[in-house]
Design an enzyme around this catalytic site. Structure first.
Site, PDB file in Angstrom:
ATOM      1  N   LYS A 116       0.868  -1.148   0.053  1.00  0.00           N
ATOM      2  CA  LYS A 116      -0.331  -0.335   0.145  1.00  0.00           C
ATOM      3  C   LYS A 116       1.184   1.046  -0.287  1.00  0.00           C
ATOM      4  O   LYS A 116       1.794   1.149   1.032  1.00  0.00           O
ATOM      5  CB  LYS A 116      -1.130  -0.220   1.376  1.00  0.00           C
ATOM      6  CG  LYS A 116      -2.096  -1.069   0.959  1.00  0.00           C
ATOM      7  CD  LYS A 116      -2.777  -0.874   2.512  1.00  0.00           C
ATOM      8  CE  LYS A 116      -3.723   0.271   3.003  1.00  0.00           C
ATOM      9  NZ  LYS A 116      -3.954  -0.012   3.727  1.00  0.00           N
ATOM     10  N   ILE A 117       0.740   2.123  -1.076  1.00  0.00           N
ATOM     11  CA  ILE A 117       1.411   3.119  -1.252  1.00  0.00           C
ATOM     12  C   ILE A 117       0.584   4.474  -1.292  1.00  0.00           C
ATOM     13  O   ILE A 117      -0.090   4.588  -2.150  1.00  0.00           O
ATOM     14  CB  ILE A 117       2.340   3.189  -2.245  1.00  0.00           C
ATOM     15  CG1 ILE A 117       3.493   2.212  -2.234  1.00  0.00           C
ATOM     16  CG2 ILE A 117       3.395   4.713  -2.802  1.00  0.00           C
ATOM     17  CD1 ILE A 117       4.035   1.718  -3.471  1.00  0.00           C
TER      18      ILE A 117
END
Ligand code: E4P
Length: 225
Positions: free
Chosen positions: A86-87
């Site tokens: 998750k960015i």
């Protein structure tokens, strides 16, 4: 539509996975910090509970592409296949998405508040984008409409990126996301419980038992004898 659990409570995940067709788990730094345990240990425990067939989405803390790549490498090494990094959709985040995509590493673009952020993430190679429905609603936006817009833009543009809608406070928000054909939602324990329950179901079950036992006796079950 896939339904994921937005929690790092391992006991809860164990129980939910046993009872329900859960498709995966998402975490974020706030969720992991709540456990007050070593974060990698918690994530590895979650992986062992959900197995390799369900997806696990774990977030990086870095804000430069270079360091995001280091964190991502560590997460993939520890958590194995079906792990999505998750960015957040910050400028260096988009760059990291592109580089991870080129390396064949799964990416979930997170902290998405607008459809244009989602489009940029899809173009950068994200596998999923996570629009924050309730946080958008909280600022007088329309979270479900943002989800609907993203679904439409991705379909029109031929993107394979999925919409993993996140940040829910009630079942109505989840229901509306399923109507606009979001590919997945991730929900907290509270919302997950509300998805499957209805007081009239409980009332009906109690009435069946009462009517049955009045004739066949208390505790009588269907059996071959
Ligand atoms: C998941 O990816 C998000 O981090 C999460 O759903 C945010 O939810 P919240 O707005 O309830 O904290």
């Amino acid at each position: 539509m896939k339904i994921l659990l937005d929690t790092a409570d391992v006991q809860y995940i164990k129980k939910a996975v046993d009872l329900f067709p859960v498709d995966g788990v998402t975490t974020n730094p706030t969720i992991l910090a709540k456990t007050k345990r070593p974060f990698l240990e918690v994530l590895q425990e979650i992986r062992s509970i959900i197995g390799p067939q369900r997806s696990l989405h774990a977030q990086v803390l870095s804000q430069t592409a270079e360091t995001i790549l280091v964190e991502a490498g560590c997460l993939v090494e520890k958590l194995g296949k079906n792990t999505f990094i998750k960015i957040p959709v910050i400028p260096e985040g988009y760059k990291a998405m592109r580089l991870l995509h080129e390396r064949g590493i799964g990416v979930t673009a997170t902290a998405v508040f607008t459809a244009q952020q989602a489009l940029m993430a899809a173009k950068a190679g994200a596998d999923f984008v996570a629009p924050y429905v309730n946080r958008i609603d909280n600022i007088c936006g329309d979270g479900v409409q943002v989800v609907a817009d993203i679904v439409h833009i991705f379909q029109a543009g031929g993107f394979e990126t999925g919409v993993l809608a996140a940040s829910f406070k009630n079942v109505d928000q989840v229901h509306k996301c399923s109507l606009v054909e979001a590919q997945a939602v991730t929900v907290s324990e509270d919302v997950f419980a509300s998805l499957t329950k209805h007081p009239l179901t409980d009332w009906s079950v109690n009435k069946f038992v009462e009517d049955w036992e009045a004739v066949y006796g208390k505790g009588t079950l269907i059996s071959p004898k």
